[in-house]
Design a protein around this motif. Structure first.
Motif, PDB file in Angstrom:
ATOM      1  N   MET A  65     -29.339   8.091  46.629  1.00  0.00           N
ATOM      2  CA  MET A  65     -29.058   7.504  48.050  1.00  0.00           C
ATOM      3  C   MET A  65     -28.622   8.263  49.013  1.00  0.00           C
ATOM      4  N   GLU A  66     -29.400   8.040  50.121  1.00  0.00           N
ATOM      5  CA  GLU A  66     -29.260   8.723  51.412  1.00  0.00           C
ATOM      6  C   GLU A  66     -27.975   8.142  52.163  1.00  0.00           C
TER       7      GLU A  66
ATOM      8  N   GLU B  18      -6.915   6.745  50.845  1.00  0.00           N
ATOM      9  CA  GLU B  18      -5.976   5.964  49.764  1.00  0.00           C
ATOM     10  C   GLU B  18      -6.705   4.635  49.453  1.00  0.00           C
ATOM     11  N   ALA B  19      -7.670   4.143  50.466  1.00  0.00           N
ATOM     12  CA  ALA B  19      -8.300   2.812  50.384  1.00  0.00           C
ATOM     13  C   ALA B  19      -9.491   2.713  50.676  1.00  0.00           C
ATOM     14  N   ALA B  20     -10.475   3.819  50.633  1.00  0.00           N
ATOM     15  CA  ALA B  20     -11.762   3.920  50.760  1.00  0.00           C
ATOM     16  C   ALA B  20     -12.448   2.862  50.237  1.00  0.00           C
ATOM     17  N   PRO B  21     -12.394   2.413  48.920  1.00  0.00           N
ATOM     18  CA  PRO B  21     -13.135   1.379  48.359  1.00  0.00           C
ATOM     19  C   PRO B  21     -13.103   0.061  49.357  1.00  0.00           C
TER      20      PRO B  21
ATOM     21  N   ALA C  70     -17.454   9.049  48.359  1.00  0.00           N
ATOM     22  CA  ALA C  70     -17.553   8.764  46.995  1.00  0.00           C
ATOM     23  C   ALA C  70     -17.241   7.252  46.794  1.00  0.00           C
ATOM     24  N   ALA C  71     -16.559   6.400  47.822  1.00  0.00           N
ATOM     25  CA  ALA C  71     -16.803   4.883  47.623  1.00  0.00           C
ATOM     26  C   ALA C  71     -18.218   4.296  47.989  1.00  0.00           C
ATOM     27  N   ALA C  72     -18.730   4.959  49.197  1.00  0.00           N
ATOM     28  CA  ALA C  72     -20.241   4.369  49.384  1.00  0.00           C
ATOM     29  C   ALA C  72     -21.209   4.777  48.370  1.00  0.00           C
ATOM     30  N   ARG C  73     -20.977   5.806  47.610  1.00  0.00           N
ATOM     31  CA  ARG C  73     -21.909   6.228  46.604  1.00  0.00           C
ATOM     32  C   ARG C  73     -21.754   5.219  45.509  1.00  0.00           C
TER      33      ARG C  73
END
Length: 510
Positions: A1-2, A182-185, A220-223
């Motif tokens: 994923m880019e 703390e809340a990236a997702p 990390a959340a985006a991937r």
């Protein structure tokens, strides 16, 4: 994923400042705090205030609706803890630009923090239903402007990209940084929900390079999601790169037109805190009842970030952070650049409050002296809006409204860069704030004068029309008398009677 979004552009103007953020980021966000009382302003956003749906004496639970959205733009207000409504009254509250008056619902907390029975609203299929969900959840921009999210996303025209603003450039403020860590997702989920509503093919999350832990968490959340619309941009650490217009220029090379809006060139900006709040509303059924607030400065003993229930008095947050030090000199809402001083800590947290800055003596300007402008041009070089502050100053001092308008007074974002670089220590930003207020009064006077002139002209026209009709009636009566004296006499008597009645009733002739 880019994922990486390439940046090769330089911000117009701007300056480098000491961040002063590590003081409040040594520990995680403090959660679970329950205040003794909350003061819920019904106008915590730009636009129309919410309309109360509770009465004095009512029991409320955490998350329960206490005020429904007013006429757009507006957003709902909910109880941030459980308790009893003790008053509905007007109070002074912090807004996006300063203190303002608002009707407030005052809730005495019962300490139980009992939640209302709320189910997640879901994310409907239609655009109108989604906008209703945003209004019902009380969503508003948490980056400072506090414009109701539903109304900001109810844009017409093509959206080329949604920009999620995590470029928290203001010194001392670290609430967005800690939230991204703390809340990236949740931030990613909320951002994608907004991108869905807008139909945006691109969702750019922009974060300053001095926040490596936030960048890692968002990446990390985006991937993990794997959505091809997501991009992550690392923005240069320059103040005020986090300004909406400045961020768009930095990311795209395009400029928002003077007097226009980002959507005019195909972009919409939303703060990371707003994205997080939307995810909490959609997934957990939790409306916007709390926000992360940075409590910092040398005037407070334990600087930190607190998830503060809306309506919490400043005094309770400061006490939670160890209380004041002997060095406290000033209490400021916001950071050291664009914040504003407040007279006391008997004020409630609103959606507009991202930082309570208890400034120490060496963190505020002590020297009140100013010297004449030496026309060095440093202010123009630093201005991120590309203005000429020295020329604006001359126009402001001359109260020349025409020049102020021509020089782009309302393009000034009041960032304070010109104040920092001015060797004469002139308080340029404050001069421009005053000039904006004067300009608004000038426009109001011009409007009043135009309306008065229009009323006078209408009255003169009515008088002229009445005189014309009177002359026509006289002529008609003369003709009637000449052709039929008896009928003419009766017509004259009737006309005199009607005129006498109108005079007695105080009416002008029709």
């Amino acid at each position: 994923m880019e994922l990486e979004y390439t940046l090769e552009r330089k911000l117009t103007g701007g300056i480098r400042l000491l961040a002063n953020k590590t003081q409040s980021t040594a520990t995680g966000i403090r959660r679970g705090f329950v205040p003794r009382q909350v003061v819920l302003a019904l106008k915590q956003h730009r636009g129309s205030p919410a309309v109360p749906v509770v009465a004095v004496g009512d029991e409320v639970r955490k998350g329960q609706l206490v005020a429904a959205p007013g006429s757009p733009p507006s957003a709902a207000v909910h109880a941030s803890t459980s308790g009893r409504v003790r008053a509905i009254e007007e109070r002074t509250v912090p807004g996006g630009k300063g203190l303002e008056r608002s009707l407030c619902v005052v809730v005495e907390a019962d300490g139980l923090d009992q939640p209302a029975d709320l189910a997640p609203p879901g994310w409907p299929a239609t655009r109108e239903e989604r906008l209703r969900v945003l209004r019902d959840g009380g969503l508003a921009g948490l980056g400072g402007a506090v414009f109701p999210t539903a109304d900001k996303l109810a844009v017409s025209g093509e959206c080329k990209a949604l920009i999620v603003n995590g470029a928290e450039c203001e010194p001392y403020i670290s609430c967005d940084d800690m939230l991204m860590r703390e809340a990236a997702p949740e931030i990613v989920a909320g951002a994608l929900a907004m991108a869905d509503l807008l139909g945006a093919p691109l969702c750019i999350m922009a974060v300053e390079r001095d926040k490596p832990r936030a960048i890692e968490a968002l990446a990390a959340a985006a991937r993990a999601v794997g959505d091809p619309r997501l991009r992550l941009a690392e923005v240069r650490t320059v103040y005020p790169a986090g300004g909406e217009r400045q961020l768009i220029e930095l990311l795209t090379g395009e400029e928002v037109p003077s007097g226009g809006y980002p959507i005019d060139i195909g972009y919409v900006c939303q703060n990371v805190g707003t994205a997080y709040a939307l995810a909490r509303w959609l997934d957990a059924g939790e409306p916007l009842i709390a926000r992360v607030v940075t409590v910092t400065g040398k005037g407070v003993r334990q600087p930190q970030n607190v998830l503060a229930p809306l309506g919490t008095p400043f005094a309770e947050l400061v006490a939670l952070c160890g209380g004041y030090t002997d060095d406290v000199a000033r209490l400021v809402v916001g950071g050291s650049m664009m914040g504003y001083a407040v007279p006391d800590d008997d004020l409630p947290v609103t959606k507009a409050v991202n930082c309570i800055f208890a400034a120490g003596a060496d963190e505020v300007r002590a020297d009140e002296d100013e010297w004449p402008c030496i026309r060095c041009g440093d202010c123009a070089s630093a201005c991120p809006a590309g203005l000429l502050p020295q020329e604006l100053l001359s126009a402001a001092e001359a109260h020349d409204m025409e020049d102020l308008d021509a020089l782009g007074l309302f393009d000034c974002i009041e960032c304070g860069c010109c104040d920092v670089v001015c060797p004469s220590q002139i308080r340029l930003t404050e001069r421009f704030r005053v000039a904006k207020r004067e300009y608004a009064l000038h426009e109001e006077r011009e409007r009043f004068a135009a309306e008065t002139e229009a009323r006078v002209k209408r009255r003169e026209q009515r008088r002229a029309d009445a005189e014309r009709r009177e002359a026509e009636i006289r002529q008609a009566l003369k003709e009637a008398v000449r052709h039929d004296p008896e009928s003419g006499r009766k017509a004259i008597e009737e006309a005199v009677r009607r005129a006498r009645e109108r005079r007695e009733q105080g009416r002008e002739p029709d």
